[in-house]
Design a protein around this motif. Structure first.
Motif, PDB file in Angstrom:
ATOM      1  N   GLY A  15       1.158  -6.435 -10.231  1.00  0.00           N
ATOM      2  CA  GLY A  15       1.098  -7.013  -8.953  1.00  0.00           C
ATOM      3  C   GLY A  15       1.662  -6.358  -7.812  1.00  0.00           C
ATOM      4  O   GLY A  15       2.214  -6.836  -7.038  1.00  0.00           O
ATOM      5  N   ILE A  16       1.601  -4.969  -7.831  1.00  0.00           N
ATOM      6  CA  ILE A  16       2.246  -4.134  -6.776  1.00  0.00           C
ATOM      7  C   ILE A  16       1.224  -3.702  -5.703  1.00  0.00           C
ATOM      8  O   ILE A  16       1.573  -3.985  -4.817  1.00  0.00           O
ATOM      9  CB  ILE A  16       2.835  -2.947  -7.483  1.00  0.00           C
ATOM     10  CG1 ILE A  16       3.948  -3.453  -8.472  1.00  0.00           C
ATOM     11  CG2 ILE A  16       3.127  -1.792  -6.542  1.00  0.00           C
ATOM     12  CD1 ILE A  16       4.586  -2.323  -9.407  1.00  0.00           C
ATOM     13  N   THR A  17       0.053  -3.297  -6.336  1.00  0.00           N
ATOM     14  CA  THR A  17      -1.015  -2.887  -5.200  1.00  0.00           C
ATOM     15  C   THR A  17      -2.368  -3.722  -5.622  1.00  0.00           C
ATOM     16  O   THR A  17      -2.375  -3.795  -6.911  1.00  0.00           O
ATOM     17  CB  THR A  17      -1.295  -1.408  -4.999  1.00  0.00           C
ATOM     18  OG1 THR A  17      -1.948  -0.998  -6.455  1.00  0.00           O
ATOM     19  CG2 THR A  17       0.164  -0.817  -4.799  1.00  0.00           C
ATOM     20  N   LYS A  18      -3.215  -3.655  -4.648  1.00  0.00           N
ATOM     21  CA  LYS A  18      -4.570  -4.038  -5.171  1.00  0.00           C
ATOM     22  C   LYS A  18      -5.058  -3.028  -5.535  1.00  0.00           C
ATOM     23  O   LYS A  18      -4.764  -1.608  -5.466  1.00  0.00           O
ATOM     24  CB  LYS A  18      -5.527  -4.613  -4.018  1.00  0.00           C
ATOM     25  CG  LYS A  18      -5.086  -5.839  -3.410  1.00  0.00           C
ATOM     26  CD  LYS A  18      -6.020  -6.364  -2.323  1.00  0.00           C
ATOM     27  CE  LYS A  18      -5.386  -7.899  -1.898  1.00  0.00           C
ATOM     28  NZ  LYS A  18      -6.386  -8.392  -0.725  1.00  0.00           N
ATOM     29  N   ASN A  19      -6.221  -2.957  -6.494  1.00  0.00           N
ATOM     30  CA  ASN A  19      -6.941  -1.839  -7.131  1.00  0.00           C
ATOM     31  C   ASN A  19      -7.927  -1.245  -6.229  1.00  0.00           C
ATOM     32  O   ASN A  19      -9.068  -1.237  -6.329  1.00  0.00           O
ATOM     33  CB  ASN A  19      -7.636  -2.330  -8.344  1.00  0.00           C
ATOM     34  CG  ASN A  19      -8.023  -1.213  -9.476  1.00  0.00           C
ATOM     35  OD1 ASN A  19      -8.019   0.028  -9.080  1.00  0.00           O
ATOM     36  ND2 ASN A  19      -8.158  -1.404 -10.684  1.00  0.00           N
ATOM     37  N   VAL A  20      -7.393  -0.622  -5.104  1.00  0.00           N
ATOM     38  CA  VAL A  20      -8.085   0.202  -4.379  1.00  0.00           C
ATOM     39  C   VAL A  20      -7.497   1.405  -4.060  1.00  0.00           C
ATOM     40  O   VAL A  20      -6.369   1.501  -4.008  1.00  0.00           O
ATOM     41  CB  VAL A  20      -8.310  -0.713  -2.894  1.00  0.00           C
ATOM     42  CG1 VAL A  20      -8.855  -0.121  -1.916  1.00  0.00           C
ATOM     43  CG2 VAL A  20      -8.667  -2.251  -3.038  1.00  0.00           C
ATOM     44  N   ILE A  21      -8.189   2.478  -4.000  1.00  0.00           N
ATOM     45  CA  ILE A  21      -7.956   3.830  -4.024  1.00  0.00           C
ATOM     46  C   ILE A  21      -8.928   4.411  -2.693  1.00  0.00           C
ATOM     47  O   ILE A  21      -9.958   4.069  -2.443  1.00  0.00           O
ATOM     48  CB  ILE A  21      -8.184   4.818  -5.221  1.00  0.00           C
ATOM     49  CG1 ILE A  21      -7.661   4.105  -6.284  1.00  0.00           C
ATOM     50  CG2 ILE A  21      -7.866   6.277  -5.046  1.00  0.00           C
ATOM     51  CD1 ILE A  21      -8.465   4.432  -7.594  1.00  0.00           C
TER      52      ILE A  21
ATOM     53  N   THR B  48       0.924  -1.112  -0.141  1.00  0.00           N
ATOM     54  CA  THR B  48      -0.007  -0.166  -0.134  1.00  0.00           C
ATOM     55  C   THR B  48       0.862   1.442   0.013  1.00  0.00           C
ATOM     56  O   THR B  48       1.835   1.317   0.759  1.00  0.00           O
ATOM     57  CB  THR B  48      -0.891   0.126   1.325  1.00  0.00           C
ATOM     58  OG1 THR B  48      -1.872  -0.932   1.096  1.00  0.00           O
ATOM     59  CG2 THR B  48      -1.859   1.027   1.199  1.00  0.00           C
ATOM     60  N   ALA B  49       0.653   2.018  -1.086  1.00  0.00           N
ATOM     61  CA  ALA B  49       1.460   3.260  -0.821  1.00  0.00           C
ATOM     62  C   ALA B  49       0.576   4.747  -0.643  1.00  0.00           C
ATOM     63  O   ALA B  49      -0.571   4.748  -0.821  1.00  0.00           O
ATOM     64  CB  ALA B  49       1.738   3.722  -2.561  1.00  0.00           C
ATOM     65  N   VAL B  50       1.268   5.569   0.346  1.00  0.00           N
ATOM     66  CA  VAL B  50       0.380   6.519   1.075  1.00  0.00           C
ATOM     67  C   VAL B  50       1.202   7.905   0.583  1.00  0.00           C
ATOM     68  O   VAL B  50       2.342   7.910   0.720  1.00  0.00           O
ATOM     69  CB  VAL B  50       0.451   6.277   2.318  1.00  0.00           C
ATOM     70  CG1 VAL B  50      -0.396   7.494   3.414  1.00  0.00           C
ATOM     71  CG2 VAL B  50      -0.200   4.998   2.873  1.00  0.00           C
ATOM     72  N   PHE B  51       0.338   8.826   0.378  1.00  0.00           N
ATOM     73  CA  PHE B  51       0.881  10.138   0.064  1.00  0.00           C
ATOM     74  C   PHE B  51       0.249  11.169   0.640  1.00  0.00           C
ATOM     75  O   PHE B  51      -1.033  11.147   0.967  1.00  0.00           O
ATOM     76  CB  PHE B  51       0.646  10.447  -1.566  1.00  0.00           C
ATOM     77  CG  PHE B  51       0.978   9.178  -2.600  1.00  0.00           C
ATOM     78  CD1 PHE B  51       2.263   9.430  -3.397  1.00  0.00           C
ATOM     79  CD2 PHE B  51       0.185   8.157  -2.939  1.00  0.00           C
ATOM     80  CE1 PHE B  51       2.874   8.320  -4.074  1.00  0.00           C
ATOM     81  CE2 PHE B  51       0.617   7.240  -3.826  1.00  0.00           C
ATOM     82  CZ  PHE B  51       1.938   7.214  -4.346  1.00  0.00           C
ATOM     83  N   GLN B  52       0.959  12.313   1.155  1.00  0.00           N
ATOM     84  CA  GLN B  52       0.553  13.317   1.601  1.00  0.00           C
ATOM     85  C   GLN B  52       0.039  14.066   0.527  1.00  0.00           C
ATOM     86  O   GLN B  52       0.335  14.350  -0.442  1.00  0.00           O
ATOM     87  CB  GLN B  52       1.472  14.058   2.387  1.00  0.00           C
ATOM     88  CG  GLN B  52       1.939  13.365   3.594  1.00  0.00           C
ATOM     89  CD  GLN B  52       1.093  13.073   4.504  1.00  0.00           C
ATOM     90  OE1 GLN B  52       0.231  13.931   5.005  1.00  0.00           O
ATOM     91  NE2 GLN B  52       1.099  11.833   4.905  1.00  0.00           N
ATOM     92  N   LEU B  53      -1.456  14.656   0.840  1.00  0.00           N
ATOM     93  CA  LEU B  53      -2.029  16.000   0.051  1.00  0.00           C
ATOM     94  C   LEU B  53      -1.797  17.215   0.373  1.00  0.00           C
ATOM     95  O   LEU B  53      -1.687  17.593   1.457  1.00  0.00           O
ATOM     96  CB  LEU B  53      -3.511  15.379   0.001  1.00  0.00           C
ATOM     97  CG  LEU B  53      -3.841  14.099  -0.801  1.00  0.00           C
ATOM     98  CD1 LEU B  53      -5.369  13.919  -0.685  1.00  0.00           C
ATOM     99  CD2 LEU B  53      -3.491  14.079  -2.225  1.00  0.00           C
ATOM    100  N   GLN B  54      -1.714  18.212  -0.828  1.00  0.00           N
ATOM    101  CA  GLN B  54      -1.819  19.672  -0.381  1.00  0.00           C
ATOM    102  C   GLN B  54      -3.139  20.038  -1.062  1.00  0.00           C
ATOM    103  O   GLN B  54      -3.804  19.596  -1.937  1.00  0.00           O
ATOM    104  CB  GLN B  54      -0.641  20.379  -0.915  1.00  0.00           C
ATOM    105  CG  GLN B  54       0.595  19.903  -0.135  1.00  0.00           C
ATOM    106  CD  GLN B  54       2.011  20.425  -0.914  1.00  0.00           C
ATOM    107  OE1 GLN B  54       2.799  20.002  -1.520  1.00  0.00           O
ATOM    108  NE2 GLN B  54       2.263  21.624  -0.355  1.00  0.00           N
ATOM    109  N   GLY B  55      -3.613  21.594  -0.664  1.00  0.00           N
ATOM    110  CA  GLY B  55      -4.824  22.132  -1.266  1.00  0.00           C
ATOM    111  C   GLY B  55      -5.866  22.042  -0.392  1.00  0.00           C
ATOM    112  O   GLY B  55      -5.828  21.606   0.704  1.00  0.00           O
ATOM    113  N   ASP B  56      -6.878  22.656  -0.903  1.00  0.00           N
ATOM    114  CA  ASP B  56      -7.985  22.804  -0.175  1.00  0.00           C
ATOM    115  C   ASP B  56      -9.420  23.213  -1.208  1.00  0.00           C
ATOM    116  O   ASP B  56      -9.204  23.390  -2.383  1.00  0.00           O
ATOM    117  CB  ASP B  56      -8.017  23.808   0.960  1.00  0.00           C
ATOM    118  CG  ASP B  56      -7.273  25.158   0.570  1.00  0.00           C
ATOM    119  OD1 ASP B  56      -8.165  25.610  -0.602  1.00  0.00           O
ATOM    120  OD2 ASP B  56      -6.481  25.630   1.209  1.00  0.00           O
TER     121      ASP B  56
END
Length: 415
Positions: free
Chosen positions: A205-211, A37-45
């Protein structure tokens, strides 16, 4: 306003790039089960930025680019020096492709991309996959499909760098050439199609198709690919419905209530679209909501003109935030018949903004003005809840929680 949806285009404007051909990529067999699972920080509003974006590190060596997070489209693209025919001023130097990165016309992703855009698209050269994609606001990107490495942050400070296909956009039509300052370098397409980055990660095969994403009312939040941090309880799940308006993420038809009172409307089809800043209702539900709000407001609020949004009110003194005025408004509710007890509450902070003028404005807009014939749940309504697009189980989910800038601290508010 952030771009909302991709419109289907009937023809491509084609331009050849002086690149050499590259051999077609062999399909990568999927591992079972995908592990990451890859996690990214978001910016903006929602206001005043108007969109949420992620920093993606692309290339070798990797360079940072700001990408607008859009679950309403499939293709990821960057403004690109290939050379650039028409580009906007962007936060980072234009992406520069190399000769061996071109995706040929015969590649399966090119076929899929053309199928999603239009049935009569053709490549002007077998060496490359040309595209032109248009937004609902008439902006567009024209370019070629290429492949490069994306740096994906995994758990325990590790990084994986798969090769993924995306658009190299050398002709953007947003205002006059270079006259418009673009807040991002391109678009992160997270839709349901095979060109979507998460579909490609699943194929490899890197992640499941879940966002999933968690947008904070205070700005920022986080985005993830994979299912490791999906909460195990309290999530409201509904089956994904086939949208009649395109291949959007849709929970199907929902019945709209104001303060738990029926508005007397037929069930309305809605789609989830993180590429839309605001929520859009078609004429009948929009007018019903406006009438209900106006009929319920206290006399201390007076309707006022504000350049930011069509319907605004002022109080006895300027408001600093939605929380100063939310007690004057009631919650909306969308009840979905496709699952038991599937209700999305839309409290005032999920449909109101306070402008720099100190007025409170309705962040639900008339879709007919935007020439939309369907209803969109946009960023304003998805704030402070984790929204999950589970393509593995073809279901959508949401669970309320504080979406702070740190995914670690935010996860403590979810089970």
């Amino acid at each position: 306003m952030a771009a909302a949806m991709w419109a289907r285009v009937s023809s491509l404007l084609l331009l050849l790039l002086p690149f050499a051909a590259t051999p077609s990529r062999a399909a990568t067999p999927a591992r079972s089960p995908p592990a990451y699972t890859a996690v990214f920080q978001l910016q903006g509003d929602v206001y005043p930025t108007g969109h949420f974006y992620v920093t993606m590190n692309i290339g070798n060596p990797a360079k940072p680019y700001f990408l607008d997070v859009d679950t309403g489209s499939d293709l990821t693209w960057l403004q690109c020096d290939a050379p650039c025919q028409s580009c906007n001023k962007v936060p980072h130097p234009l992406y520069r492709p190399t000769k061996n990165r071109l995706i040929p016309c015969a590649d399966s992703l090119c076929t899929a991309l053309h199928s999603e855009l239009s049935s009569n698209n053709k490549c002007p050269s077998p060496q490359q996959c040309d595209y032109q994609i248009k937004y609902s606001d008439s902006a567009s990107s024209q370019g070629v499909l290429i492949n490069d490495n994306f740096s994906l942050p995994l758990g325990k400070s590790s990084i994986i760098c798969p090769g993924l296909s995306f658009g190299c956009g050398y002709n953007q039509q947003v205002g006059k050439n270079g006259a418009v300052q673009a807040p991002t370098d391109g678009m992160l397409g997270l839709g349901r199609g095979s060109v979507s980055l998460v579909s490609q990660l699943k194929q490899q095969g890197i992640t499941k198709n879940v966002i999933g994403h968690c947008l904070s009312t205070n700005g920022g939040g986080f985005l993830f690919f994979g299912d490791d941090i999906v909460p195990t309880s309290r999530v409201t799940w509904v089956p994904m419905a086939q949208s009649t308006s395109g291949d959007y993420y849709s929970p199907g038809s929902g019945t709209l209530y104001f303060d738990r009172r029926s508005l007397g409307l037929k069930p309305m089809e809605v789609v989830f679209d993180s590429g839309s800043t605001y929520t859009y209702f078609t004429a009948q539900p929009y007018q019903a909501v406006v009438s209900a709000l106006k009929g319920d407001l206290s006399k201390s609020l007076k309707q006022v003109s504000d350049p930011n949004l069509p319907l605004c009110w002022k109080g006895n003194k300027a408001f600093n935030s939605v929380f100063d005025v939310k007690k004057e408004f009631k919650s909306l509710f969308l009840s979905f018949a496709s699952a038991k007890n599937a209700v999305m509450e839309i409290p005032p902070e999920n449909y109101l903004i306070v402008t720099k003028n100190g007025n409170v404005c309705l962040g639900i807009l008339d879709g007919m003005v935007a020439k939309l014939n369907f209803n969109i749940i946009g960023d304003i309504t998805m704030q402070d809840q984790m929204v999950i697009y589970d393509n593995e189980k073809t279901q959508l989910g949401w669970v309320r929680g504080a979406c702070s800038r740190s995914s670690k601290s935010t996860m403590s508010s979810f089970p």
